[in-house]
Scaffold this motif. Structure first.
Motif, mmCIF file in Angstrom:
data_model
loop_
_atom_site.group_PDB
_atom_site.id
_atom_site.type_symbol
_atom_site.label_atom_id
_atom_site.label_comp_id
_atom_site.label_asym_id
_atom_site.label_seq_id
_atom_site.Cartn_x
_atom_site.Cartn_y
_atom_site.Cartn_z
ATOM 1 N N ILE A 19 -18.579 49.832 -5.029
ATOM 2 C CA ILE A 19 -18.191 49.093 -3.828
ATOM 3 C C ILE A 19 -16.726 48.693 -3.928
ATOM 4 C CG2 ILE A 19 -18.655 47.073 -2.384
ATOM 5 C CD1 ILE A 19 -20.953 49.087 -2.456
ATOM 6 N N ALA A 20 -15.954 49.020 -2.893
ATOM 7 C CA ALA A 20 -14.538 48.641 -2.837
ATOM 8 C C ALA A 20 -14.393 47.295 -2.148
ATOM 9 C CB ALA A 20 -13.747 49.704 -2.072
ATOM 10 N N TYR A 21 -13.586 46.417 -2.744
ATOM 11 C CA TYR A 21 -13.315 45.141 -2.087
ATOM 12 C C TYR A 21 -11.838 44.812 -2.215
ATOM 13 C CZ TYR A 21 -13.318 42.722 -6.665
ATOM 14 O OH TYR A 21 -13.040 42.295 -7.942
ATOM 15 N N ALA A 22 -11.364 43.930 -1.348
ATOM 16 C CA ALA A 22 -9.939 43.597 -1.316
ATOM 17 C C ALA A 22 -9.773 42.098 -1.166
ATOM 18 C CB ALA A 22 -9.241 44.321 -0.174
ATOM 19 N N ARG A 23 -8.647 41.613 -1.688
ATOM 20 C CA ARG A 23 -8.310 40.205 -1.610
ATOM 21 C C ARG A 23 -6.899 40.071 -1.034
ATOM 22 N NH1 ARG A 23 -9.826 35.975 -5.534
ATOM 23 N NH2 ARG A 23 -10.679 37.692 -6.741
ATOM 24 N N HIS A 24 -6.730 39.153 -0.087
ATOM 25 C CA HIS A 24 -5.395 38.853 0.427
ATOM 26 C C HIS A 24 -5.386 37.440 0.980
ATOM 27 C CE1 HIS A 24 -7.179 39.651 4.402
ATOM 28 N NE2 HIS A 24 -6.141 39.043 4.922
#
Length: 352
Positions: A19-24
């Motif tokens: 699973i790909a996840y991103a933080r910003h």
């Protein structure tokens, strides 16, 4: 197009799916449960999604992920069940190192958010539901409509021309420009394969989280478009009626994905900012709370009990102007400003 201001990472779900996840962004942590169409990278280039990412990232540390079978996550997937999707969220939370955080359930991700909050009440500080629902394809009319959607996906999802996908786009963003509609047409094709789109929707049929929602005990904000075409306003009203003490905010919009230029978007951002403000208190230095005078603490405790300035003034035998001055001094000492100042200051005194 400039590089997306995010950090992308990968984790493994319980069954090994990546699973790909991103933080910003900056601020209190907010996890966004993935909706049906997403692509962590392409969303930043989108005239439909970029304003959402920018504005929500301006008030929170935003963690979002691509659903299994979509975007940057693994596409070679056999199991799209509800249980696996909840496990995907659990894997993202653990890999991201989150302790306590707010949860935003959007559209089909709303059921996942409700289930996670029910299973992990110690982790979720507050819950936001946006254009979501409790049950999917629950009656005969909804099932017939879903069957029609599945046929459209079979015939036209992967084709270069967008006429078939435009049906979904027109329901999702009827108030959009041609540029915005064309982009969402293409996002559908880029986000996943035809077979994944069909199988993931089939796995959602009959899922109902009403009982889980009724057992929740946490601050809940329900934001729902009054003229929504994908998930009608009755769905938002049903969530607010089932989740104890949930607050419903109708949004004057027909768009499932709200657009930057519509007034309802500003309402959405302001409501989310104010709702998340108490979570930001945990980031406030403890010495700031200790600088409050006894009278300022008294005023804030009454505000926490739901009293307005006039009621506080009567209780403490003060003038309303004096109460306002105490509040302003408290806001200054705590370093909070704007619409969210009162909520943040109240949270600070309650957590002291």
């Amino acid at each position: 197009m400039a590089e997306a201001p995010q950090q992308v990472r990968f984790c493994r779900s319980e069954d090994g799916v990546r699973i790909a996840y991103a933080r910003h962004g900056e601020g209190p942590p907010l996890v966004v449960t993935t909706c049906w169409l997403s692509h962590l990278q392409y969303d930043w280039e989108s005239p439909v999604w970029r304003h959402f990412l920018e504005d929500v990232g301006g008030i929170s540390t935003t963690i979002r992920y691509d659903e299994r079978g979509y975007g940057l996550s693994d596409w070679d997937v056999d199991d799209f069940s509800f249980e696996r999707r909840v496990q995907d969220l659990e894997a993202v939370v653990e890999d991201a190192g989150l302790d306590r955080f707010a949860l935003l359930g959007m559209a089909q991700g709303g059921q996942i958010a409700l289930a996670y909050a029910a299973r992990h009440p110690d982790r979720v500080t507050r819950l936001i539901m946006h254009n979501a629902y409790l049950s999917f394809a629950a009656n005969d009319d909804e099932r017939e409509l879903e069957e029609a959607f599945v046929q459209l996906i079979k015939v036209g999802w992967g084709r270069p021309e967008s006429e078939f996908r435009r049906v979904f786009t027109s329901l999702l963003i009827p108030g959009a420009t041609e540029e915005q509609m064309s982009w969402l047409d293409e996002l559908q094709r880029m986000s996943t394969s035809t077979s994944n789109a069909i199988r993931s929707r089939a796995a959602r049929r009959g899922v109902d989280v009403t009982e889980l929602a009724a057992g929740l005990r946490l601050p809940t904000l329900v934001l729902h478009g009054l003229h929504e075409r994908m998930n009608g306003f009755d769905e938002g009203r049903r969530i607010a009626a089932v989740v104890p003490n949930a607050r419903l905010v109708p949004l004057d919009s027909s768009n499932h994905i709200m657009l930057r230029d519509e007034p309802a978007w500003r309402v959405f951002v302001d409501e989310v900012r104010e709702f998340l403000a108490p979570d930001g208190v945990g980031r406030m230095p403890s010495h700031a709370v200790r600088t409050l005078t006894a009278r300022e603490r008294d005023v804030l405790r009454l505000a926490a009990a739901g009293h307005d300035n006039e009621a506080i003034a009567r209780t403490l035998s003060l003038s309303t102007r004096t109460v306002e001055r105490h509040l302003q001094n408290a806001y200054l000492k705590l370093g909070v400003t704007g619409r969210t100042a009162r909520a943040a200051a109240v949270a600070a005194i309650l957590s002291a």
